[in-house]
Design a protein around this motif. Structure first.
Motif, PDB file in Angstrom:
ATOM      1  N   LEU A 121     -13.814  -4.820  -6.905  1.00 42.59           N
ATOM      2  CA  LEU A 121     -14.387  -3.725  -5.954  1.00 42.59           C
ATOM      3  C   LEU A 121     -13.429  -2.661  -6.640  1.00 42.59           C
ATOM      4  O   LEU A 121     -11.831  -3.307  -6.840  1.00 42.59           O
ATOM      5  CB  LEU A 121     -13.349  -4.214  -4.640  1.00 42.59           C
ATOM      6  N   LYS A 122     -13.230  -1.702  -6.200  1.00 43.51           N
ATOM      7  CA  LYS A 122     -12.894  -0.735  -7.194  1.00 43.51           C
ATOM      8  C   LYS A 122     -12.343   0.666  -5.663  1.00 43.51           C
ATOM      9  O   LYS A 122     -12.393   1.463  -5.244  1.00 43.51           O
ATOM     10  CB  LYS A 122     -13.682   0.266  -7.901  1.00 43.51           C
ATOM     11  N   LEU A 123     -11.194  -0.520  -4.853  1.00 42.07           N
ATOM     12  CA  LEU A 123     -10.674   0.298  -3.766  1.00 42.07           C
ATOM     13  C   LEU A 123      -9.042   1.082  -3.872  1.00 42.07           C
ATOM     14  O   LEU A 123      -9.113   1.338  -5.083  1.00 42.07           O
ATOM     15  CB  LEU A 123      -9.761  -0.900  -3.647  1.00 42.07           C
ATOM     16  N   PRO A 124      -9.706   2.261  -3.310  1.00 38.05           N
ATOM     17  CA  PRO A 124      -8.619   3.693  -3.309  1.00 38.05           C
ATOM     18  C   PRO A 124      -6.925   2.664  -3.395  1.00 38.05           C
ATOM     19  O   PRO A 124      -6.754   1.779  -3.603  1.00 38.05           O
ATOM     20  CB  PRO A 124      -8.616   4.582  -2.624  1.00 38.05           C
ATOM     21  N   GLN A 125      -6.030   2.733  -4.479  1.00 35.44           N
ATOM     22  CA  GLN A 125      -4.675   2.382  -4.482  1.00 35.44           C
ATOM     23  C   GLN A 125      -4.020   3.820  -4.737  1.00 35.44           C
ATOM     24  O   GLN A 125      -4.155   4.568  -5.392  1.00 35.44           O
ATOM     25  CB  GLN A 125      -4.406   1.794  -5.323  1.00 35.44           C
ATOM     26  N   MET A 126      -2.909   4.163  -4.072  1.00 38.70           N
ATOM     27  CA  MET A 126      -1.634   4.937  -4.309  1.00 38.70           C
ATOM     28  C   MET A 126      -0.820   5.160  -5.703  1.00 38.70           C
ATOM     29  O   MET A 126      -0.566   3.422  -6.335  1.00 38.70           O
ATOM     30  CB  MET A 126      -0.996   4.696  -3.320  1.00 38.70           C
ATOM     31  N   THR A 127      -0.978   5.790  -6.516  1.00 42.62           N
ATOM     32  CA  THR A 127      -0.285   5.693  -8.070  1.00 42.62           C
ATOM     33  C   THR A 127       0.582   6.850  -7.526  1.00 42.62           C
ATOM     34  O   THR A 127       1.075   7.953  -7.137  1.00 42.62           O
ATOM     35  CB  THR A 127      -1.602   6.174  -9.020  1.00 42.62           C
ATOM     36  N   ASP A 128       1.466   6.961  -9.053  1.00 40.61           N
ATOM     37  CA  ASP A 128       2.121   7.926  -9.214  1.00 40.61           C
ATOM     38  C   ASP A 128       1.932   9.823  -9.380  1.00 40.61           C
ATOM     39  O   ASP A 128       2.399  10.303  -9.030  1.00 40.61           O
ATOM     40  CB  ASP A 128       3.391   7.824 -10.424  1.00 40.61           C
ATOM     41  N   LYS A 129       1.182   9.338  -9.903  1.00 38.53           N
ATOM     42  CA  LYS A 129       0.190  10.289 -10.224  1.00 38.53           C
ATOM     43  C   LYS A 129      -0.106  11.306  -8.557  1.00 38.53           C
ATOM     44  O   LYS A 129      -1.043  12.474  -8.749  1.00 38.53           O
ATOM     45  CB  LYS A 129      -1.057  10.909 -10.948  1.00 38.53           C
ATOM     46  N   ASP A 130      -0.633  10.571  -7.479  1.00 43.04           N
ATOM     47  CA  ASP A 130      -1.152  10.877  -6.859  1.00 43.04           C
ATOM     48  C   ASP A 130       0.109  12.080  -5.578  1.00 43.04           C
ATOM     49  O   ASP A 130      -0.034  12.895  -4.854  1.00 43.04           O
ATOM     50  CB  ASP A 130      -1.027   9.645  -5.592  1.00 43.04           C
ATOM     51  N   GLY A 131       1.465  11.830  -6.179  1.00 39.73           N
ATOM     52  CA  GLY A 131       2.480  12.938  -5.921  1.00 39.73           C
ATOM     53  C   GLY A 131       3.199  12.459  -3.944  1.00 39.73           C
ATOM     54  O   GLY A 131       3.975  13.683  -3.407  1.00 39.73           O
ATOM     55  N   CYS A 132       3.280  11.735  -3.977  1.00 37.77           N
ATOM     56  CA  CYS A 132       2.645  10.928  -2.880  1.00 37.77           C
ATOM     57  C   CYS A 132       4.661  10.139  -2.644  1.00 37.77           C
ATOM     58  O   CYS A 132       4.724  10.043  -1.944  1.00 37.77           O
ATOM     59  CB  CYS A 132       1.827  10.083  -1.976  1.00 37.77           C
ATOM     60  N   PHE A 133       5.084   9.571  -3.963  1.00 36.28           N
ATOM     61  CA  PHE A 133       6.436   9.216  -4.284  1.00 36.28           C
ATOM     62  C   PHE A 133       7.518  10.414  -4.099  1.00 36.28           C
ATOM     63  O   PHE A 133       7.047  10.992  -4.772  1.00 36.28           O
ATOM     64  CB  PHE A 133       6.164   8.285  -5.255  1.00 36.28           C
ATOM     65  N   GLN A 134       8.851  10.330  -3.417  1.00 37.00           N
ATOM     66  CA  GLN A 134       9.824  10.608  -3.509  1.00 37.00           C
ATOM     67  C   GLN A 134       9.832  10.917  -4.640  1.00 37.00           C
ATOM     68  O   GLN A 134      10.426  12.352  -5.179  1.00 37.00           O
ATOM     69  CB  GLN A 134      10.784   9.385  -3.829  1.00 37.00           C
ATOM     70  N   ALA A 152      -6.762  12.036   1.585  1.00 34.79           N
ATOM     71  CA  ALA A 152      -7.855  12.467   2.716  1.00 34.79           C
ATOM     72  C   ALA A 152      -8.959  11.869   0.881  1.00 34.79           C
ATOM     73  O   ALA A 152      -9.791  10.770   1.357  1.00 34.79           O
ATOM     74  CB  ALA A 152      -8.096  13.725   2.797  1.00 34.79           C
ATOM     75  N   GLY A 153      -8.488  12.236   0.297  1.00 38.41           N
ATOM     76  CA  GLY A 153      -9.865  11.097  -0.571  1.00 38.41           C
ATOM     77  C   GLY A 153      -9.895   9.986  -0.670  1.00 38.41           C
ATOM     78  O   GLY A 153     -10.778   9.425  -1.090  1.00 38.41           O
ATOM     79  N   GLY A 154      -8.950   9.588  -1.137  1.00 38.65           N
ATOM     80  CA  GLY A 154      -8.831   8.057  -1.102  1.00 38.65           C
ATOM     81  C   GLY A 154      -9.062   7.252   0.050  1.00 38.65           C
ATOM     82  O   GLY A 154      -9.424   6.294   0.023  1.00 38.65           O
ATOM     83  N   LEU A 155      -8.082   7.334   1.588  1.00 38.14           N
ATOM     84  CA  LEU A 155      -9.369   7.402   2.818  1.00 38.14           C
ATOM     85  C   LEU A 155     -10.866   7.751   2.903  1.00 38.14           C
ATOM     86  O   LEU A 155     -12.079   6.314   2.885  1.00 38.14           O
ATOM     87  CB  LEU A 155      -8.782   8.065   3.902  1.00 38.14           C
ATOM     88  N   THR A 197     -11.079  15.384  -2.710  1.00 35.44           N
ATOM     89  CA  THR A 197     -12.934  14.510  -3.877  1.00 35.44           C
ATOM     90  C   THR A 197     -12.898  13.835  -2.865  1.00 35.44           C
ATOM     91  O   THR A 197     -12.479  12.403  -2.230  1.00 35.44           O
ATOM     92  CB  THR A 197     -11.769  14.250  -4.739  1.00 35.44           C
ATOM     93  N   THR A 198     -13.732  13.658  -2.771  1.00 36.30           N
ATOM     94  CA  THR A 198     -14.986  12.295  -1.998  1.00 36.30           C
ATOM     95  C   THR A 198     -16.025  11.267  -3.179  1.00 36.30           C
ATOM     96  O   THR A 198     -16.302  12.392  -3.734  1.00 36.30           O
ATOM     97  CB  THR A 198     -15.075  12.698  -0.851  1.00 36.30           C
ATOM     98  N   PRO A 199     -15.596  10.473  -2.753  1.00 32.82           N
ATOM     99  CA  PRO A 199     -16.612   9.646  -3.546  1.00 32.82           C
ATOM    100  C   PRO A 199     -18.220  10.035  -3.734  1.00 32.82           C
ATOM    101  O   PRO A 199     -18.584  10.040  -2.454  1.00 32.82           O
ATOM    102  CB  PRO A 199     -16.761   7.648  -3.807  1.00 32.82           C
ATOM    103  N   SER A 200     -19.415   9.800  -4.518  1.00 28.14           N
ATOM    104  CA  SER A 200     -21.100  10.050  -3.836  1.00 28.14           C
ATOM    105  C   SER A 200     -20.574   9.386  -3.003  1.00 28.14           C
ATOM    106  O   SER A 200     -20.803   8.081  -3.489  1.00 28.14           O
ATOM    107  CB  SER A 200     -21.744  10.669  -5.009  1.00 28.14           C
TER     108      SER A 200
END
Length: 136
Positions: A14-27, A40-43, A89-92
């Motif tokens: 499975l290629k499930l979206p995950q939060m990473t450092d580059k997403d700008g969401c960590f402190q 939004a793109g991950g969801l 970004t939304t996947p096709s």
């Protein structure tokens, strides 16, 4: 059936979206606009998987449909808060279709294991998202 046994779940592709450092969401390196775009793109990346779950439980419950509709609504709310909604970004629609077809051809145990993985991953993604949103 297998709990948290990593070996039993290691074979998923499975290629499930995950939060990473580059997403700008960590402190460290937090960026509200970039973070909201990536949430939004991950969801949106979970959309195909949620449709798969909905199809698997079509006759049993409306919970899967309610979850999918709630995620769609959350994406729309986040897009309204982002300065550049087009940057989300939304996947096709066909991006994960082959993977879903492959899942549907597997035996029932593999399908239910995949559903468990998808829902756990979504739960983790939502937890990270909630923490990030609370930071702003």
């Amino acid at each position: 059936k297998c709990g948290d046994i990593k070996e039993a779940l290691a074979g998923n592709h499975l290629k499930l979206p995950q939060m990473t450092d580059k997403d700008g969401c960590f402190q460290a390196g937090f960026s509200q606009d970039v973070c909201l775009q990536n949430i939004a793109g991950g969801l949106a990346g979970y959309h195909t998987y949620l449709e798969y779950i909905e199809d698997k439980f079509e006759d049993e419950t409306n919970d899967a449909k309610t979850l999918e509709m709630g995620i769609k609504y959350l994406i729309e709310i986040l897009k309204q808060k982002v300065k550049n909604a087009e940057a989300v970004t939304t996947p096709s629609p066909t991006a994960n279709a082959k993977l879903v077809e492959e899942l549907q051809s597997q035996d029932e145990w593999v399908q239910h294991t995949a559903i468990s993985i998808i829902l756990r991953s979504l739960q983790e993604f939502l937890q990270f998202s909630l923490r990030a949103i609370r930071m702003n």
